[in-house]
Scaffold this motif. Structure first.
Motif, mmCIF file in Angstrom:
data_model
loop_
_atom_site.group_PDB
_atom_site.id
_atom_site.type_symbol
_atom_site.label_atom_id
_atom_site.label_comp_id
_atom_site.label_asym_id
_atom_site.label_seq_id
_atom_site.Cartn_x
_atom_site.Cartn_y
_atom_site.Cartn_z
ATOM 1 N N CYS A 126 0.834 -1.212 0.000
ATOM 2 C CA CYS A 126 0.000 0.000 0.000
ATOM 3 C C CYS A 126 0.864 1.257 0.000
ATOM 4 O O CYS A 126 0.583 2.225 -0.720
ATOM 5 C CB CYS A 126 -0.928 0.006 1.208
ATOM 6 N N THR A 127 1.920 1.238 0.801
ATOM 7 C CA THR A 127 2.804 2.406 0.893
ATOM 8 C C THR A 127 3.460 2.707 -0.440
ATOM 9 O O THR A 127 3.428 3.849 -0.925
ATOM 10 C CB THR A 127 3.888 2.170 1.966
ATOM 11 N N LEU A 128 4.054 1.695 -1.063
ATOM 12 C CA LEU A 128 4.770 1.917 -2.320
ATOM 13 C C LEU A 128 3.818 2.331 -3.444
ATOM 14 O O LEU A 128 4.151 3.195 -4.264
ATOM 15 C CB LEU A 128 5.541 0.653 -2.703
ATOM 16 N N VAL A 129 2.629 1.734 -3.477
ATOM 17 C CA VAL A 129 1.653 2.094 -4.515
ATOM 18 C C VAL A 129 1.178 3.528 -4.337
ATOM 19 O O VAL A 129 1.164 4.330 -5.287
ATOM 20 C CB VAL A 129 0.456 1.118 -4.495
ATOM 21 N N LEU A 130 0.793 3.883 -3.123
ATOM 22 C CA LEU A 130 0.263 5.226 -2.871
ATOM 23 C C LEU A 130 1.330 6.297 -3.083
ATOM 24 O O LEU A 130 1.034 7.381 -3.605
ATOM 25 C CB LEU A 130 -0.289 5.307 -1.448
ATOM 26 N N MET A 131 2.564 6.004 -2.694
ATOM 27 C CA MET A 131 3.628 6.992 -2.863
ATOM 28 C C MET A 131 3.962 7.232 -4.336
ATOM 29 O O MET A 131 4.371 8.327 -4.719
ATOM 30 C CB MET A 131 4.906 6.536 -2.133
ATOM 31 N N SER A 132 3.798 6.215 -5.159
ATOM 32 C CA SER A 132 4.199 6.335 -6.562
ATOM 33 C C SER A 132 3.077 6.826 -7.480
ATOM 34 O O SER A 132 3.343 7.207 -8.627
ATOM 35 C CB SER A 132 4.711 4.987 -7.075
ATOM 36 N N LEU A 133 1.833 6.840 -7.017
ATOM 37 C CA LEU A 133 0.713 7.236 -7.877
ATOM 38 C C LEU A 133 0.870 8.647 -8.415
ATOM 39 O O LEU A 133 0.567 8.918 -9.581
ATOM 40 C CB LEU A 133 -0.606 7.110 -7.105
ATOM 41 N N GLY A 134 1.331 9.564 -7.572
ATOM 42 C CA GLY A 134 1.496 10.941 -8.019
ATOM 43 C C GLY A 134 2.509 11.074 -9.139
ATOM 44 O O GLY A 134 2.319 11.862 -10.069
ATOM 45 N N SER A 135 3.581 10.295 -9.072
ATOM 46 C CA SER A 135 4.620 10.347 -10.114
ATOM 47 C C SER A 135 4.092 9.864 -11.455
ATOM 48 O O SER A 135 4.554 10.304 -12.507
ATOM 49 C CB SER A 135 5.821 9.487 -9.703
ATOM 50 N N ILE A 136 3.104 8.972 -11.428
ATOM 51 C CA ILE A 136 2.615 8.357 -12.658
ATOM 52 C C ILE A 136 1.428 9.108 -13.247
ATOM 53 O O ILE A 136 1.380 9.382 -14.453
ATOM 54 C CB ILE A 136 2.224 6.886 -12.399
ATOM 55 N N PHE A 137 0.470 9.493 -12.400
ATOM 56 C CA PHE A 137 -0.808 9.999 -12.910
ATOM 57 C C PHE A 137 -1.076 11.484 -12.639
ATOM 58 O O PHE A 137 -1.950 12.069 -13.283
ATOM 59 C CB PHE A 137 -1.965 9.189 -12.301
ATOM 60 N N ARG A 145 3.511 17.471 -8.345
ATOM 61 C CA ARG A 145 2.745 16.405 -8.994
ATOM 62 C C ARG A 145 2.228 15.456 -7.910
ATOM 63 O O ARG A 145 2.720 14.337 -7.768
ATOM 64 C CB ARG A 145 3.639 15.645 -9.970
ATOM 65 N N ASN A 146 1.254 15.908 -7.148
ATOM 66 C CA ASN A 146 0.781 15.067 -6.042
ATOM 67 C C ASN A 146 -0.725 15.013 -5.904
ATOM 68 O O ASN A 146 -1.236 14.445 -4.932
ATOM 69 C CB ASN A 146 1.395 15.529 -4.709
ATOM 70 N N TRP A 147 -1.478 15.583 -6.853
ATOM 71 C CA TRP A 147 -2.943 15.531 -6.802
ATOM 72 C C TRP A 147 -3.475 14.744 -7.987
ATOM 73 O O TRP A 147 -3.096 14.990 -9.128
ATOM 74 C CB TRP A 147 -3.544 16.936 -6.822
ATOM 75 N N ILE A 148 -4.368 13.787 -7.708
ATOM 76 C CA ILE A 148 -4.961 12.955 -8.747
ATOM 77 C C ILE A 148 -6.454 13.234 -8.804
ATOM 78 O O ILE A 148 -7.120 13.334 -7.773
ATOM 79 C CB ILE A 148 -4.707 11.458 -8.472
ATOM 80 N N ASP A 149 -6.980 13.363 -10.007
ATOM 81 C CA ASP A 149 -8.404 13.648 -10.204
ATOM 82 C C ASP A 149 -9.075 12.417 -10.806
ATOM 83 O O ASP A 149 -8.724 11.982 -11.905
ATOM 84 C CB ASP A 149 -8.564 14.849 -11.132
ATOM 85 N N ILE A 150 -10.041 11.855 -10.077
ATOM 86 C CA ILE A 150 -10.798 10.693 -10.555
ATOM 87 C C ILE A 150 -12.278 11.021 -10.487
ATOM 88 O O ILE A 150 -12.838 11.177 -9.395
ATOM 89 C CB ILE A 150 -10.490 9.432 -9.727
ATOM 90 N N GLY A 151 -12.906 11.146 -11.640
ATOM 91 C CA GLY A 151 -14.337 11.423 -11.694
ATOM 92 C C GLY A 151 -14.727 12.727 -11.029
ATOM 93 O O GLY A 151 -15.770 12.802 -10.384
ATOM 94 N N GLY A 152 -13.868 13.745 -11.157
ATOM 95 C CA GLY A 152 -14.159 15.037 -10.549
ATOM 96 C C GLY A 152 -13.775 15.131 -9.084
ATOM 97 O O GLY A 152 -13.930 16.196 -8.463
ATOM 98 N N PHE A 153 -13.277 14.044 -8.506
ATOM 99 C CA PHE A 153 -12.861 14.036 -7.111
ATOM 100 C C PHE A 153 -11.341 14.045 -7.050
ATOM 101 O O PHE A 153 -10.689 13.129 -7.557
ATOM 102 C CB PHE A 153 -13.411 12.807 -6.395
ATOM 103 N N SER A 154 -10.768 15.085 -6.455
ATOM 104 C CA SER A 154 -9.314 15.202 -6.347
ATOM 105 C C SER A 154 -8.849 14.732 -4.970
ATOM 106 O O SER A 154 -9.491 15.036 -3.956
ATOM 107 C CB SER A 154 -8.876 16.660 -6.566
ATOM 108 N N PHE A 155 -7.767 13.988 -4.946
ATOM 109 C CA PHE A 155 -7.186 13.575 -3.674
ATOM 110 C C PHE A 155 -5.680 13.454 -3.815
ATOM 111 O O PHE A 155 -5.138 13.382 -4.911
ATOM 112 C CB PHE A 155 -7.787 12.252 -3.199
ATOM 113 N N GLN A 156 -5.017 13.456 -2.667
ATOM 114 C CA GLN A 156 -3.564 13.397 -2.622
ATOM 115 C C GLN A 156 -3.144 12.014 -2.115
ATOM 116 O O GLN A 156 -3.300 11.723 -0.926
ATOM 117 C CB GLN A 156 -3.030 14.499 -1.700
ATOM 118 N N PRO A 157 -2.621 11.147 -2.988
ATOM 119 C CA PRO A 157 -2.280 9.778 -2.559
ATOM 120 C C PRO A 157 -1.297 9.727 -1.402
ATOM 121 O O PRO A 157 -1.390 8.848 -0.543
ATOM 122 C CB PRO A 157 -1.674 9.154 -3.827
ATOM 123 N N SER A 158 -0.347 10.667 -1.359
ATOM 124 C CA SER A 158 0.650 10.646 -0.293
ATOM 125 C C SER A 158 0.025 10.882 1.076
ATOM 126 O O SER A 158 0.577 10.463 2.103
ATOM 127 C CB SER A 158 1.744 11.686 -0.551
#
Length: 414
Positions: A126-137, A145-158
């Motif tokens: 979980c840690t490695l996946v959540l930490m790396s999501l921002g770098s990818i998406f 690069r630390n906010w991800i938008d999914i269906g209009g909902f923004s969140f910070q994986p870190s």
């Protein structure tokens, strides 16, 4: 019995604070009297009265001041947000409601946390996946690069990565030193290699994503938990030296790290460009003085990102530096109550988990307030419970719920 009386007294003061804040908003509305302010104030009072009743009535053991101090901070934050932007405050009220619900559900539904200590590799993934999501998406937002938008909902994986990182470190370090007395130092260090690599990967990903605040936060959490698990100060010194070496290398390699340090050294030189945020923040704090300009009488909106990163500046401008100091004292009291929890914990996993989540909240306050007032290089993280942010509110209340659960587990604080 005396403790219950003190809790009720603090609860009454919280009601009074909420009423004063939102009655003030009622009279300073832009288009006459603002009835929405009164409605929001009443809803907030009902929410924290209900949450305190549930915890006190059905879970009489444990430290109830954790929830009380958290509610005071949340009231101040929502009051200031309503003054800045009422639609944003309404969204924050929704997140506050969700956070309170999560807090209660954690206390009510979770079994003894000792049982969760065996899922180390689940927390690791979980840690490695959540930490790396921002770098990818994640797209770039204010350079990070630390906010991800999914269906209009923004969140910070870190933000959620902090939870799993603490759980992983607690699970990994809970048995450190067991059955190793008299063994060589090298054998003892072998148990620290894997968590050390995980922490370094997490720090590297945060620096790459230009999320320097989270990098500082993760380092503070890791070093504190390491010291509590091993009781060896020399390990802490080694970590500090490695962190300084890594910081120097990052300064040389990454331009955004170098820029943050240069702005910190002389913010006025960059006041019309990259340093505009910190300069406006310092002006805002200074213009408020000790007692503030008064709610609705300042110009906090001249500070960029004032709803989240710089809400402390807005509070100091309109409510005064004395209120700013009062907020820091409230955080200190919350941290004190949280750090009492591991003292009475019955197993190492729960103890380390409590230390990690307590440090997470305290370090986050120090990092963002230090950046806002120019004491350290500015980093873009939220002020827990006060700044606007759904991810932050949920993560903070989940952490506090875990702390409350640990304190409820067979230990009375009366």
């Amino acid at each position: 019995m005396e403790s219950i009386k003190e809790e009720r007294k603090l609860l009454r003061y919280t009601y009074l604070l909420c009423i004063v804040l939102f009655v003030n908003m009622f009279f300073i509305g832009k288009s006459g009297l603002d009835k929405g302010a009164l409605i929001m104030g009443v809803i907030i009072c009902i929410l924290f009265a209900y949450s305190h009743f549930i915890i006190r009535r059905f879970f009489p053991d444990g430290d109830k001041y954790i929830l009380l101090f958290s509610n005071v901070l949340a009231v101040i934050g929502m009051g200031m947000l309503y003054r800045l932007d009422s639609p944003t405050a309404l969204k924050q009220l929704i997140w506050y409601t969700v956070g309170i619900a999560i807090f209660i559900l954690v206390v009510v539904l979770f079994p003894s946390l000792k049982k969760f200590g065996k899922y180390k590799y689940f927390y690791l993934v979980c840690t490695l996946v959540l930490m790396s999501l921002g770098s990818i998406f994640a797209p770039k937002v204010y350079g990070s690069r630390n906010w991800i938008d999914i269906g209009g909902f923004s969140f910070q994986p870190s933000e959620f990565g902090k939870l799993s990182l603490v759980a992983y470190l607690a699970s990994s370090l809970q048995y450190y030193g067991r059955n190793l007395e008299g063994r060589s130092e090298f054998i003892k260090l072998k148990g620290l290699i894997e968590p050390g690599i995980v922490v370094m990967i997490s720090l590297g990903l945060m620096v790459y994503q230009k999320d320097l605040g989270s990098a500082l936060l993760f380092f503070a959490i890791s070093v504190t938990m390491l010291y509590i698990a091993t009781s060896k100060f020399r390990y802490v010194l080694v970590c500090l030296v490695l962190f300084m070496i890594g910081g120097f290398i990052s300064y040389k390699i990454f331009g955004h790290v170098r820029l943050r340090v240069l702005i910190w050294g002389d913010p006025w030189k960059y006041g019309y460009d990259e340093g505009h945020q910190i300069v406006q923040s310092l002006i805002s704090i200074a213009s408020g003085g000790l007692f503030g300009t008064g709610l609705g009488l300042g110009y906090p909106k001249m500070v960029p990102v004032v709803n989240s990163d710089f809400i402390f500046s807005a509070i100091c401008e309109e409510m005064g530096l004395l209120t700013g100091f009062a907020i820091l004292i409230l955080y200190f009291l919350l941290f004190y109550r949280c750090m009492r929890v591991p003292v009475y914990s019955k197993d190492n996993f729960s103890r380390l988990l409590a230390v990690g989540y307590s440090t997470m909240i305290a370090a986050q306050v120090l990092v963002i307030v230090g950046g806002v007032v120019g004491a350290i290089p500015l980093t873009g993280i939220t002020l827990p419970l006060v700044s606007y942010g759904g991810s932050s509110m949920i993560v903070t209340f989940f952490s506090l719920g875990i702390l409350q659960k640990i304190s409820e587990d067979g230990q009375s604080y009366e």
